[in-house]
Design a protein around this motif. Structure first.
Motif, PDB file in Angstrom:
ATOM      1  N   PRO B  25       0.805  -1.225   0.000  1.00  0.00           N
ATOM      2  CA  PRO B  25       0.000   0.000   0.000  1.00  0.00           C
ATOM      3  C   PRO B  25       0.839   1.277   0.000  1.00  0.00           C
ATOM      4  N   ASN B  26       2.005   1.253   0.650  1.00  0.00           N
ATOM      5  CA  ASN B  26       2.816   2.480   0.701  1.00  0.00           C
ATOM      6  C   ASN B  26       3.579   2.751  -0.606  1.00  0.00           C
ATOM      7  N   MET B  27       3.430   1.868  -1.599  1.00  0.00           N
ATOM      8  CA  MET B  27       4.075   2.118  -2.904  1.00  0.00           C
ATOM      9  C   MET B  27       3.018   2.237  -4.006  1.00  0.00           C
ATOM     10  N   LYS B  28       1.793   2.495  -3.594  1.00  0.00           N
ATOM     11  CA  LYS B  28       0.675   2.597  -4.540  1.00  0.00           C
ATOM     12  C   LYS B  28       0.968   3.687  -5.576  1.00  0.00           C
ATOM     13  N   ASP B  29       0.582   3.418  -6.813  1.00  0.00           N
ATOM     14  CA  ASP B  29       0.746   4.366  -7.931  1.00  0.00           C
ATOM     15  C   ASP B  29       2.204   4.660  -8.280  1.00  0.00           C
ATOM     16  N   GLN B  30       3.093   3.818  -7.806  1.00  0.00           N
ATOM     17  CA  GLN B  30       4.508   3.970  -8.200  1.00  0.00           C
ATOM     18  C   GLN B  30       4.862   2.863  -9.190  1.00  0.00           C
ATOM     19  N   ASP B  31       5.903   3.125  -9.984  1.00  0.00           N
ATOM     20  CA  ASP B  31       6.376   2.068 -10.868  1.00  0.00           C
ATOM     21  C   ASP B  31       6.849   0.875 -10.033  1.00  0.00           C
ATOM     22  N   GLY B  32       6.836  -0.296 -10.688  1.00  0.00           N
ATOM     23  CA  GLY B  32       7.266  -1.507  -9.986  1.00  0.00           C
ATOM     24  C   GLY B  32       8.426  -2.181 -10.706  1.00  0.00           C
ATOM     25  N   ALA B  33       8.680  -3.432 -10.333  1.00  0.00           N
ATOM     26  CA  ALA B  33       9.796  -4.192 -10.919  1.00  0.00           C
ATOM     27  C   ALA B  33       9.645  -4.275 -12.444  1.00  0.00           C
ATOM     28  N   ASP B  34       8.439  -4.389 -12.901  1.00  0.00           N
ATOM     29  CA  ASP B  34       8.159  -4.478 -14.335  1.00  0.00           C
ATOM     30  C   ASP B  34       8.682  -3.239 -15.069  1.00  0.00           C
TER      31      ASP B  34
END
Lengths: 334, 222
Positions: B25-34
């Motif tokens: 939840p604290n990384m919502k709307d951020q880019d990810g590993a992909d």
């Protein structure tokens, strides 16, 4: 000298009085089936075999309780999963009932009297009542809310659903909780005194996830069973040390402890009212010679003399355990 | 270390798959590993660096946390999912030969055992640490393990059992492997299994946690 029934012994333990000896209640499934020359598949499929096997073990090993535990898929089958019985193995679940969030919405609580697998366990409770006349505590069995959700959706998918889709997870576990209550009620009405709630997968989740998703549902099931006059035995095998403070709030009457959990620490955290059941390593019970098993159990029994304690292995007694090792466990209770 | 590599490792450690993923939840709307893996490769960072300092670093961190009970199975599953998403972008580099795996690891639950969560965790963590994993699935017969070893003679073999009843199958499979392919490294794991049992049945390594196996093989290969 007054001879107490096993029920009276257990009642004494519950009330915090000295029952005179330690109560002995190992979890038997495959072992009990083999003990009467039947297969595990027959034991799981037919309550008559299950009850006969347990009654024989009750007599041969002078156990203090009998149980209806057999496999995880009674409720899952009633929810619609296909089950295959394996002669010498745990029954297999052939399909996941829950594949999408829409499946959760559609999932209906089955009538436990209408499905053969849930009805079979209810019939088992009735058979125990006829055979034992309420003189031996009978433990019914239900799947806990997370265990049943995993049985329906698959373990990995369910555990990821907890992280990715909390709302869908909550809905599924609410339905599993309702099923647990319905099934528990039916077993209590049929003659069980205690309901075992198996939620083994909880040992694999962190305390925060347990508190957020599982604890309050288990607590609600326990409160419901208490309201019907039954007791609850919570069974989460594996290491639950990290969950003990939250488990205390569930208010289970008996908590099973596996061998990885420190029994003194558990008593301290769970408090004096909770009966702790455990916690010899079942592999040790299987592998050691009888005199060593006796020694190990006797040491544990001695260390628990002033505690609410039932001697058992941390989980199921294995099918390959020599019967004389169970005799040795019982002897250690004297 | 490049910022991209640091971010990939961070996303894998914390199970952030891609921008759409609501977890954590604290990384919502951020880019990810992909996204970060694609960006790293587009910026010219070599696939080898992405694998070594992004994916493997992230999986090592989560593997250690798992060993130390700082995280549990759900968090590791999320990390593995993030790692798999990143790994998909590296597959062409494996195919072209630019990237080489650390070796082949064959894994399965032994005959009669249908509990695959432990096997899956080991499989994911090995994959994330740069191994080519051949997952034979559940209830795998000795015959099937032997066939896989025949096809991959240098492979390390991992056997998983959750039930005490299936420890006998594990013993039989190890005995056959050691009789016919004595040079094969055999690793065992699962709730009822122990170091004593490992020694008794002649397996090479037992670890209660996937990271223990990763570290054993690192040492062995070096």
């Amino acid at each position: 000298m007054e001879t107490l029934t096993k029920m009276q012994l257990f009642e004494r333990l519950r009330r915090g009085e000295n029952p005179g000896r330690t109560i002995f209640s190992p979890i038997l499934m495959h072992f009990a089936a083999r003990h009467i020359g039947r297969t595990y598949g027959e034991f799981a499929a037919d309550h008559k075999v299950l009850v006969e096997a347990n009654l024989k073990a009750l007599k041969d090993f002078d156990m203090d309780m009998v149980s209806l535990i057999s496999d995880p898929y009674r409720e899952t089958a009633a929810f619609g999963a296909g089950i295959e019985f394996i002669p010498e193995g745990v029954p297999r679940c052939l399909n996941n009932v829950i594949k999408t969030a829409a499946d959760i919405e559609k999932l209906e609580i089955p009538d436990v009297y209408q499905h053969e697998r849930t009805l079979d366990r209810i019939r088992g409770a009735e058979a125990y009542r006829r055979a034992l006349n309420d003189e031996v505590p009978v433990i019914g069995w239900i799947e806990g809310p997370l265990a049943e959700a995993c049985d329906l959706a698959g373990v990995s998918d369910m555990l990821m659903m907890l992280m990715m889709d909390p709302e869908a997870s909550e809905l599924l576990m609410d339905k599993c909780m309702e099923m647990a209550k319905t099934f528990a009620r039916a077993q209590l009405e049929a003659g069980c005194h205690i309901i075992g709630m198996g939620d083994a997968v909880c040992s694999q989740i962190d305390a925060g996830t347990y508190e957020n998703f599982v604890r309050d549902r288990q607590k609600e099931i326990v409160a419901y069973i208490h309201s019907l006059g039954g007791l609850v035995k919570l069974h989460i095998c594996g290491n639950i040390t990290h969950l003990l403070p939250a488990i205390r709030e569930v208010n289970a009457d008996i908590v099973d402890l596996d061998w990885q959990v420190g029994i003194s620490e558990a008593h301290k955290i769970l408090g004096n009212d909770v009966i702790i059941c455990g916690n010899i390593n079942p592999v040790t019970v299987q592998d050691l010679p009888a005199d060593k098993v006796h020694e190990l159990c006797r040491d544990l029994v001695m260390s628990q003399q002033n505690q609410k304690f039932i001697l058992s292995a941390g989980c199921e007694i294995t099918v390959n355990t020599p019967p004389e090792n169970l005799v040795a466990m019982r002897k250690a209770c004297q | 270390m490049s910022d991209y590599l640091h971010k990939i490792a961070h996303c894998i450690e914390f199970g952030k798959i891609n921008r759409q993923s609501p977890y954590p939840p604290n990384m919502k709307d951020q880019d990810g590993a992909d996204e970060y893996t694609q960006q790293a490769l587009q910026s010219g960072i070599s696939a080898q660096h992405v694998l070594l300092h992004g994916l493997i670093t992230g999986m090592e961190k989560i593997g250690k946390k798992f060993r130390e009970n700082q995280v549990f199975v759900p968090q590791v599953l999320m990390s593995a999912k993030a790692m798999n998403t990143a790994m998909a972008h590296l597959m062409p580099y494996f195919s072209s030969g630019e990237l080489k795996s650390k070796g082949t690891f064959i894994i399965g639950t032994v005959a009669g055992d249908l509990h695959d969560i432990g096997k899956n965790l080991v499989s994911m963590i090995m994959k994330g640490n740069g191994w080519n994993v051949i997952d034979l699935g559940m209830d795998v017969s000795t015959e099937k393990f032997m066939e896989a070893i025949q096809q991959h003679p240098d492979a390390v073999v991992g056997l998983s059992a959750l039930l005490t009843t299936t420890m006998a199958s594990m013993e039989q499979t190890v005995a056959r492997i050691k009789a016919e392919k004595p040079a094969t490294t055999v690793a065992i794991g699962g709730a009822p299994v122990s170091q004593a049992f490992c020694e008794k049945i002649g397996a090479d390594v037992y670890s209660p946690h996937p990271q223990g196996l990763v570290e054993y093989l690192e040492k062995k290969n070096n």
